[in-house]
Design a protein around this motif. Structure first.
Motif, mmCIF file in Angstrom:
data_model
loop_
_atom_site.group_PDB
_atom_site.id
_atom_site.type_symbol
_atom_site.label_atom_id
_atom_site.label_comp_id
_atom_site.label_asym_id
_atom_site.label_seq_id
_atom_site.Cartn_x
_atom_site.Cartn_y
_atom_site.Cartn_z
ATOM 1 N N SER A 21 36.179 -84.667 48.131
ATOM 2 C CA SER A 21 34.845 -84.225 47.729
ATOM 3 C C SER A 21 34.554 -82.794 48.158
ATOM 4 O O SER A 21 33.679 -82.137 47.583
ATOM 5 C CB SER A 21 33.783 -85.169 48.309
ATOM 6 N N LEU A 52 35.100 -88.809 60.354
ATOM 7 C CA LEU A 52 36.117 -89.854 60.274
ATOM 8 C C LEU A 52 36.613 -90.272 61.657
ATOM 9 O O LEU A 52 36.852 -91.447 61.915
ATOM 10 C CB LEU A 52 37.293 -89.377 59.425
ATOM 11 N N LEU A 106 33.499 -95.102 54.927
ATOM 12 C CA LEU A 106 32.727 -93.863 54.982
ATOM 13 C C LEU A 106 32.920 -93.047 53.708
ATOM 14 O O LEU A 106 34.025 -92.606 53.401
ATOM 15 C CB LEU A 106 33.149 -93.030 56.199
ATOM 16 N N HIS A 107 31.868 -92.872 52.956
ATOM 17 C CA HIS A 107 31.870 -91.992 51.781
ATOM 18 C C HIS A 107 33.030 -92.274 50.830
ATOM 19 O O HIS A 107 33.677 -91.351 50.330
ATOM 20 C CB HIS A 107 31.898 -90.529 52.224
ATOM 21 N N GLY A 108 33.321 -93.557 50.636
ATOM 22 C CA GLY A 108 34.355 -93.925 49.685
ATOM 23 C C GLY A 108 35.770 -93.877 50.223
ATOM 24 O O GLY A 108 36.733 -94.022 49.469
ATOM 25 N N ALA A 152 38.872 -89.909 49.476
ATOM 26 C CA ALA A 152 37.780 -89.521 48.583
ATOM 27 C C ALA A 152 36.851 -88.518 49.249
ATOM 28 O O ALA A 152 36.384 -87.559 48.624
ATOM 29 C CB ALA A 152 36.998 -90.757 48.152
ATOM 30 N N TRP A 153 36.572 -88.738 50.541
ATOM 31 C CA TRP A 153 35.669 -87.829 51.258
ATOM 32 C C TRP A 153 36.301 -86.452 51.377
ATOM 33 O O TRP A 153 35.642 -85.427 51.165
ATOM 34 C CB TRP A 153 35.343 -88.410 52.637
ATOM 35 N N MET A 154 37.586 -86.402 51.716
ATOM 36 C CA MET A 154 38.260 -85.110 51.812
ATOM 37 C C MET A 154 38.325 -84.425 50.448
ATOM 38 O O MET A 154 38.157 -83.213 50.339
ATOM 39 C CB MET A 154 39.660 -85.289 52.403
ATOM 40 N N PRO A 177 38.607 -92.064 53.396
ATOM 41 C CA PRO A 177 39.039 -90.727 53.829
ATOM 42 C C PRO A 177 39.512 -89.826 52.709
ATOM 43 O O PRO A 177 39.124 -88.660 52.626
ATOM 44 C CB PRO A 177 40.166 -91.033 54.821
ATOM 45 N N GLU A 215 32.646 -81.559 59.129
ATOM 46 C CA GLU A 215 31.913 -82.824 59.191
ATOM 47 C C GLU A 215 32.803 -83.991 58.763
ATOM 48 O O GLU A 215 32.717 -85.081 59.324
ATOM 49 C CB GLU A 215 30.679 -82.762 58.285
ATOM 50 N N VAL A 216 33.646 -83.761 57.763
ATOM 51 C CA VAL A 216 34.562 -84.812 57.319
ATOM 52 C C VAL A 216 35.524 -85.161 58.444
ATOM 53 O O VAL A 216 35.742 -86.334 58.767
ATOM 54 C CB VAL A 216 35.338 -84.368 56.065
#
Length: 467
Positions: free
Chosen positions: A183, A277, A173-175, A179-181, A177, A272-273
Motif C-alpha cells: 500500500s 507489524l 493488520l491492514h490486510g 498488502a500493507w507494505m 504484511p 509506521e508499517v
C-alpha cells in the motif's frame, strides 16, 4: 513561504494545546495533581548506522553532516529536550506539584533511562531544563549503549501456539504484511525519485534500483525482539534517515525536492508499517512491553513519588499503547503519524480528596517547533493531545478512575502471566509472509505475470524476462 508556514503551524499548535493543559479554576478547585509519570521517546539522533550505511548507498547526494556519532543524540536533540524540560517545569510548578527551583529529596523524583547514549542523554537534557537547580542523577543499569532488559522490547516467553497467535494478529493488520507494505508503494517510488536511486552507488554496483518487499521475513523467538528481514528494512532505514535530516536542515526539502507535509507524513508511513507489524499487535505487546507496563503501574500506585521520567524508544511507546489498548490520536502539525521523535506519554494522577483519577496525554513538539528550536512555555506550549483507553469511559472532566485504569494494567499483566513458556519448533514459523520461492517479481515488488518483460527478480536473482 517557509517562514509563513512555520509561523502558522506554531500558532495552530498553541491553540490546539491550550485546551488540554490549561485547567480551569473549577477543575483546580475540585482536583489536586498528585503525581506525573512520563514515558518518553528519545529526541533527535543521528541515523543508526554509519560508514558504508545503507542510507548513504542509495543516493548520489550528500547527507547532512550529523553532529553526533551513529545512533547518538544530536546537538539539536539535546537543545529540544532541554526546552521540553523547561516547559514541564513551568507546568508542574503552575499546578503546585513542585516548587520552582526544586531540589529533590528522598524518592519524590526519579529519572530512569535505557543505557543507550541517546536515551540517557535525552533524560539528562530534560532534567537540566526541568530541575535546573539540581544535579539530577539519571538511573541506568548497564554500561553505555547496552540495552536494559526493561526497555528491550523482546519476547521473554514463547510457545508454538502463542507464536501463531502473534502471527495471526500480524496477518490481520491492514490486510496482512504484504498488502500493507504494498500500500505504500507510491511512497517508495517517491523516495526513489527524491534520492535519485538510479544513479546511486547501490545502483551502479548492480545492487538495487528499487525498494523491495517481496522477500520480507519475520522472526518471532524467545529472548529476542520481533524482527523483520528483507528489502523493506532498507526502506525503513532510509525513511528514518530522511526524516532526521528534515529536522536537522530546518527544511521540508530533501535533496533539492520540496516536499509537502503530506508527502513527509507518507514517508513516515513507511516506518509506521515496519513498527506497526513488529510492535503493535496486542498479543506481542503484552509480552514485549511487560517490564514497562508493570513499572508504570507500580509508579502510579505509589504515594511517595511526585515525578517519574522514563526514557526509551518508539517501540516502547508503541508496545505499551498496544498492551494497554491505548488509542493514540493521529498527530497534528507533525511528520510522524502517532509517536513523534521526542514524544511522551504523560500519565497525570489527580485526586478529588476521596478518589484518584488519571489523565493520559501525548506530548510532543510540533515540526515547526523542532526545526525552529522554539522556546516552549505554558504560553507557547508543545502539542498536547488526549490519549483514550479502549473500553474505558472518562468522567466529565476527561479523567479515568485510577481503579479502572489499574484494572487495565492488571489485565495486560495477567495476559502475560497466562503465556506458557515452553520449547518451540523454531523453524516452524520464522517465515510469515509468503515470498513464493520460484515466483517472479518486478523490481518494485509486484508479482510478475506472463506478459511481464524486462528486468525481474526470480529466485532472488535478477534476470531479464524476454518474449
Amino acid at each position: 513561504m517557509k517562514r509563513l508556514f512555520a509561523i502558522a503551524t506554531a500558532v495552530l499548535a498553541t491553540v490546539g494545546a491550550l485546551a488540554q493543559i490549561e485547567r480551569s479554576d473549577d477543575f483546580r478547585a475540585k482536583y489536586e495533581l498528585k503525581e506525573v509519570v512520563v514515558m518518553s521517546r528519545h529526541n533527535i539522533r543521528s541515523p543508526l548506522s554509519s560508514g558504508g550505511a545503507v542510507y548513504k548507498r542509495v543516493t548520489p547526494h550528500e547527507w547532512f553532516a550529523w553532529s553526533s556519532p551513529s545512533s547518538q543524540l544530536s546537538l539539536r536533540g539535546g537543545v529540544l529536550e532541554t526546552e521540553m524540560g523547561q516547559f514541564f517545569r513551568k507546568w508542574v510548578v503552575g499546578e503546585g506539584l513542585l516548587p520552582d527551583n526544586y531540589r529533590p529529596t528522598g524518592d519524590e523524583v526519579l529519572f530512569y533511562a535505557n543505557s543507550r547514549q541517546r536515551t540517557f542523554a535525552t533524560a539528562k537534557y530534560f532534567s537540566a531544563g526541568f530541575l535546573p537547580f539540581a544535579n539530577v542523577e539519571i538511573t541506568h543499569k548497564l554500561d553505555e549503549d547496552k540495552m536494559d532488559p526493561v526497555f528491550t522490547p523482546k519476547f521473554t516467553k514463547m510457545n508454538d501456539k502463542y507464536r501463531q497467535l502473534v502471527i495471526d494478529e500480524m496477518q490481520a493488520l491492514h490486510g496482512g504484511p504484504q498488502a500493507w507494505m504494498q500500500s505504500v508503494q507510491p511512497t517508495l517510488t517517491l523516495m526513489e525519485q527524491v534520492l535519485d536511486i538510479s544513479h546511486s552507488p547501490a545502483a551502479l554496483e548492480g545492487d538495487t534500483l528499487h525498494f523491495r518487499f517481496d522477500d520480507t521475513q519475520f522472526k518471532i523467538e524467545k529472548d529476542d525482539e520481533p524482527r523483520m528481514t528483507g528489502g523493506y528494512t532498507m526502506a525503513n532505514t532510509v525513511a528514518d534517515a530522511m526524516v532526521l535530516q528534515c529536522y536537522e536542515l530546518e527544511s521540508m526539502t530533501a535533496f533539492g525536492h520540496e516536499l509537502t507535509t503530506e508527502q513527509w507524513r507518507a514517508i513516515c508511513g513507511v516506518k509506521e508499517v515496519y513498527d506497526g507489524l513488529l510492535f503493535t499487535t496486542h498479543a506481542a505487546a503484552v509480552n514485549i512491553a511487560h517490564p514497562l507496563v508493570s513499572r508504570i503501574r507500580e509508579e502510579l500506585n505509589r504515594t511517595d513519588r511526585k515525578f517519574m521520567f522514563l526514557c526509551g524508544h518508539d517501540s516502547n511507546l508503541a508496545s505499551i499503547g498496544a498492551a494497554l489498548r491505548l488509542n493514540f490520536p493521529e498527530t497534528e502539525h507533525a511528520i510522524e503519524l502517532h509517536t513523534p521523535i521526542g514524544s511522551k506519554i504523560v500519565f497525570e494522577k489527580w485526586s478529588d480528596g476521596t478518589e484518584d483519577y488519571v489523565a493520559i496525554n501525548l506530548v510532543y513538539a510540533a515540526v515547526s517547533q523542532m526545526q525552529g528550536r522554539t522556546l516552549l512555555s505554558p504560553d507557547v506550549p508543545p502539542m498536547v493531545l488526549a490519549v483514550t483507553v479502549e473500553g474505558l469511559t472518562p468522567n466529565a472532566d476527561g479523567l479515568y478512575r485510577m481503579a479502572d485504569l489499574d484494572g487495565r494494567f492488571a489485565e495486560a499483566m495477567a495476559e502475560y502471566d497466562a503465556i506458557e513458556d515452553a520449547p518451540t519448533a523454531v523453524s516452524a514459523a520464522a517465515r510469515i509472509v509468503p515470498i513464493g520461492d520460484g515466483r517472479t517479481y518486478t523490481l518494485n515488488g509486484m508479482q510478475a505475470t506472463d506478459s511481464t518483460r524486462g528486468l525481474v527478480i526470480e529466485n532472488h536473482q535478477k534476470v531479464v524476462k524476454k518474449k
